[in-house]
Design a protein around this motif. Structure first.
Motif, PDB file in Angstrom:
ATOM      1  N   GLY A  57       0.855  -1.176   0.000  1.00 39.09           N
ATOM      2  CA  GLY A  57       0.000   0.000   0.000  1.00 39.09           C
ATOM      3  C   GLY A  57       0.889   1.224   0.000  1.00 39.09           C
ATOM      4  N   SER A  58       0.351   2.319  -0.407  1.00 36.87           N
ATOM      5  CA  SER A  58       1.129   3.551  -0.415  1.00 36.87           C
ATOM      6  C   SER A  58       1.528   3.907   1.012  1.00 36.87           C
ATOM      7  CB  SER A  58       0.296   4.687  -1.010  1.00 36.87           C
ATOM      8  OG  SER A  58       0.948   5.917  -0.791  1.00 36.87           O
ATOM      9  N   PRO A  59       2.806   4.236   1.233  1.00 30.98           N
ATOM     10  CA  PRO A  59       3.233   4.607   2.587  1.00 30.98           C
ATOM     11  C   PRO A  59       2.888   6.056   2.946  1.00 30.98           C
ATOM     12  CG  PRO A  59       5.101   4.639   1.110  1.00 30.98           C
ATOM     13  CD  PRO A  59       3.925   4.124   0.308  1.00 30.98           C
ATOM     14  N   THR A  60       2.203   6.765   2.055  1.00 35.04           N
ATOM     15  CA  THR A  60       1.907   8.178   2.301  1.00 35.04           C
ATOM     16  C   THR A  60       1.205   8.389   3.631  1.00 35.04           C
ATOM     17  OG1 THR A  60       1.786   8.592  -0.074  1.00 35.04           O
ATOM     18  CG2 THR A  60       0.801  10.250   1.365  1.00 35.04           C
ATOM     19  N   LYS A  61       0.208   7.568   3.941  1.00 33.10           N
ATOM     20  CA  LYS A  61      -0.521   7.726   5.204  1.00 33.10           C
ATOM     21  C   LYS A  61       0.423   7.538   6.397  1.00 33.10           C
ATOM     22  CE  LYS A  61      -4.774   7.085   5.416  1.00 33.10           C
ATOM     23  NZ  LYS A  61      -5.061   8.507   5.459  1.00 33.10           N
ATOM     24  N   LEU A  62       1.324   6.565   6.311  1.00 27.72           N
ATOM     25  CA  LEU A  62       2.308   6.382   7.389  1.00 27.72           C
ATOM     26  C   LEU A  62       3.151   7.639   7.564  1.00 27.72           C
ATOM     27  CD1 LEU A  62       3.773   2.798   6.833  1.00 27.72           C
ATOM     28  CD2 LEU A  62       2.023   3.514   8.454  1.00 27.72           C
ATOM     29  N   LYS A  85       9.367   1.109  13.391  1.00 31.40           N
ATOM     30  CA  LYS A  85      10.063   0.142  14.245  1.00 31.40           C
ATOM     31  C   LYS A  85       9.407   0.090  15.620  1.00 31.40           C
ATOM     32  CE  LYS A  85      12.942  -0.836  11.056  1.00 31.40           C
ATOM     33  NZ  LYS A  85      12.287  -1.663  10.083  1.00 31.40           N
ATOM     34  N   HIS A  86       9.215  -1.149  16.109  1.00 31.69           N
ATOM     35  CA  HIS A  86       8.537  -1.371  17.383  1.00 31.69           C
ATOM     36  C   HIS A  86       9.226  -0.652  18.535  1.00 31.69           C
ATOM     37  CE1 HIS A  86       6.038  -3.205  20.386  1.00 31.69           C
ATOM     38  NE2 HIS A  86       7.118  -3.650  21.011  1.00 31.69           N
ATOM     39  N   ASP A  87       8.437   0.079  19.271  1.00 33.31           N
ATOM     40  CA  ASP A  87       8.864   0.823  20.462  1.00 33.31           C
ATOM     41  C   ASP A  87       9.993   1.812  20.179  1.00 33.31           C
ATOM     42  OD1 ASP A  87       8.299   1.536  23.078  1.00 33.31           O
ATOM     43  OD2 ASP A  87       9.681   0.078  23.944  1.00 33.31           O
ATOM     44  N   GLN A  88      10.169   2.154  18.903  1.00 34.16           N
ATOM     45  CA  GLN A  88      11.106   3.212  18.522  1.00 34.16           C
ATOM     46  C   GLN A  88      10.340   4.353  17.851  1.00 34.16           C
ATOM     47  OE1 GLN A  88      14.450   1.725  16.263  1.00 34.16           O
ATOM     48  NE2 GLN A  88      14.567  -0.101  17.542  1.00 34.16           N
ATOM     49  N   THR A  89       9.549   4.000  16.821  1.00 29.46           N
ATOM     50  CA  THR A  89       8.758   5.014  16.125  1.00 29.46           C
ATOM     51  C   THR A  89       7.263   4.701  16.159  1.00 29.46           C
ATOM     52  OG1 THR A  89       9.199   3.870  14.039  1.00 29.46           O
ATOM     53  CG2 THR A  89      10.605   5.759  14.572  1.00 29.46           C
ATOM     54  N   GLN A 124      10.854  12.827  13.844  1.00 30.58           N
ATOM     55  CA  GLN A 124      12.261  13.021  13.485  1.00 30.58           C
ATOM     56  C   GLN A 124      12.662  12.111  12.323  1.00 30.58           C
ATOM     57  OE1 GLN A 124      14.182  12.308  17.251  1.00 30.58           O
ATOM     58  NE2 GLN A 124      13.764  14.366  18.023  1.00 30.58           N
ATOM     59  N   GLU A 125      12.188  10.878  12.373  1.00 33.06           N
ATOM     60  CA  GLU A 125      12.510   9.900  11.332  1.00 33.06           C
ATOM     61  C   GLU A 125      11.937  10.310   9.980  1.00 33.06           C
ATOM     62  OE1 GLU A 125      13.858   5.807  10.205  1.00 33.06           O
ATOM     63  OE2 GLU A 125      14.417   7.253  11.728  1.00 33.06           O
ATOM     64  N   VAL A 126      10.691  10.760   9.958  1.00 30.97           N
ATOM     65  CA  VAL A 126      10.072  11.124   8.681  1.00 30.97           C
ATOM     66  C   VAL A 126      10.737  12.361   8.091  1.00 30.97           C
ATOM     67  CG1 VAL A 126       8.134  12.621   9.403  1.00 30.97           C
ATOM     68  CG2 VAL A 126       7.857  11.104   7.453  1.00 30.97           C
ATOM     69  N   VAL A 127      11.104  13.310   8.918  1.00 35.65           N
ATOM     70  CA  VAL A 127      11.779  14.516   8.426  1.00 35.65           C
ATOM     71  C   VAL A 127      13.171  14.157   7.895  1.00 35.65           C
ATOM     72  CG1 VAL A 127      12.809  16.717   9.156  1.00 35.65           C
ATOM     73  CG2 VAL A 127      10.464  16.142   9.830  1.00 35.65           C
ATOM     74  N   ARG A 128      13.833  13.231   8.577  1.00 39.41           N
ATOM     75  CA  ARG A 128      15.193  12.840   8.186  1.00 39.41           C
ATOM     76  C   ARG A 128      15.221  11.982   6.917  1.00 39.41           C
ATOM     77  NH1 ARG A 128      18.487   8.608   9.344  1.00 39.41           N
ATOM     78  NH2 ARG A 128      17.066   7.649  10.815  1.00 39.41           N
ATOM     79  N   LYS A 129      14.220  11.106   6.748  1.00 36.31           N
ATOM     80  CA  LYS A 129      14.303  10.107   5.677  1.00 36.31           C
ATOM     81  C   LYS A 129      13.222  10.158   4.604  1.00 36.31           C
ATOM     82  CE  LYS A 129      15.281   5.842   6.844  1.00 36.31           C
ATOM     83  NZ  LYS A 129      15.297   4.541   7.563  1.00 36.31           N
ATOM     84  N   HIS A 135      13.541  12.376  -0.831  1.00 32.01           N
ATOM     85  CA  HIS A 135      13.204  11.386  -1.871  1.00 32.01           C
ATOM     86  C   HIS A 135      13.827  11.793  -3.209  1.00 32.01           C
ATOM     87  CE1 HIS A 135      10.906   8.245  -3.812  1.00 32.01           C
ATOM     88  NE2 HIS A 135      10.379   9.126  -4.647  1.00 32.01           N
ATOM     89  N   THR A 136      13.650  13.058  -3.588  1.00 33.41           N
ATOM     90  CA  THR A 136      14.215  13.507  -4.865  1.00 33.41           C
ATOM     91  C   THR A 136      15.739  13.534  -4.817  1.00 33.41           C
ATOM     92  OG1 THR A 136      13.876  15.823  -4.227  1.00 33.41           O
ATOM     93  CG2 THR A 136      12.177  14.805  -5.601  1.00 33.41           C
ATOM     94  N   ARG A 137      16.322  13.843  -3.652  1.00 36.18           N
ATOM     95  CA  ARG A 137      17.779  13.820  -3.515  1.00 36.18           C
ATOM     96  C   ARG A 137      18.311  12.427  -3.815  1.00 36.18           C
ATOM     97  NH1 ARG A 137      21.545  11.958  -0.764  1.00 36.18           N
ATOM     98  NH2 ARG A 137      20.261  11.005   0.831  1.00 36.18           N
TER      99      ARG A 137
END
Length: 148
Positions: A57-62, A85-89, A124-129, A135-137
């Motif tokens: 499925g599209s990960p956009t919602k995540l 990741k469990h108990d991380q994000t 933090q994870e979504v902003v970083r990755k 994505h374009t980089r």
């Protein structure tokens, strides 16, 4: 709204939970952030495909959930488990297992500190990755590798 809304209403009535639910119907995309912000916990509960093929499925919602900085309860299923990741994000649950889902919800309802920590880590994870810029980089980097 949608094909399964009658089933949702039926279950809410069956479990005497209608007064605890707000069924907004279809909302415009520009209204979605306000709806997500009103939540304490965001849920991405999915089940494996009945034919055994990998879930996709599209990960956009995540990514939207992660960007909100809220606690997330999600099924540990294929690409969902690759992103969260469990108990991380997020608090990951066994796909299709109602008891696991209820336990995950209860964990984050009862533990505000954990809920906030997971939400902050997810943001933090979504902003970083996972931003469009990142994505374009990565695409440009791969193109440079391929084109020399």
């Amino acid at each position: 709204d949608g094909l399964t809304m009658p089933q949702v209403r039926e279950r809410l009535k069956k479990f005497d939970a209608m007064e605890h639910a707000t069924l907004t119907g279809l909302v415009g995309q520009e209204e979605c952030p306000a709806h997500l912000a009103a939540c304490d916990i965001l849920v991405a509960s999915h089940v494996p495909n009945p034919d055994g093929t990998p879930f996709f499925g599209s990960p956009t919602k995540l990514f939207e959930y992660m960007a909100m900085g809220k606690g997330i309860v999600a099924s540990d299923l294929d690409q969902i488990g690759d992103v969260l990741k469990h108990d991380q994000t997020a608090w990951m649950t066994k796909p299709g297992d109602v008891k696991s889902l209820v336990s995950g919800l209860k964990t984050l309802i009862d533990d505000e500190e954990r809920r906030k920590r997971l939400g902050q880590s997810a943001r933090q994870e979504v902003v970083r990755k996972y931003t469009w810029e990142e994505h374009t980089r990565k695409i440009i980097e791969k193109l440079k590798e391929q084109c020399g």
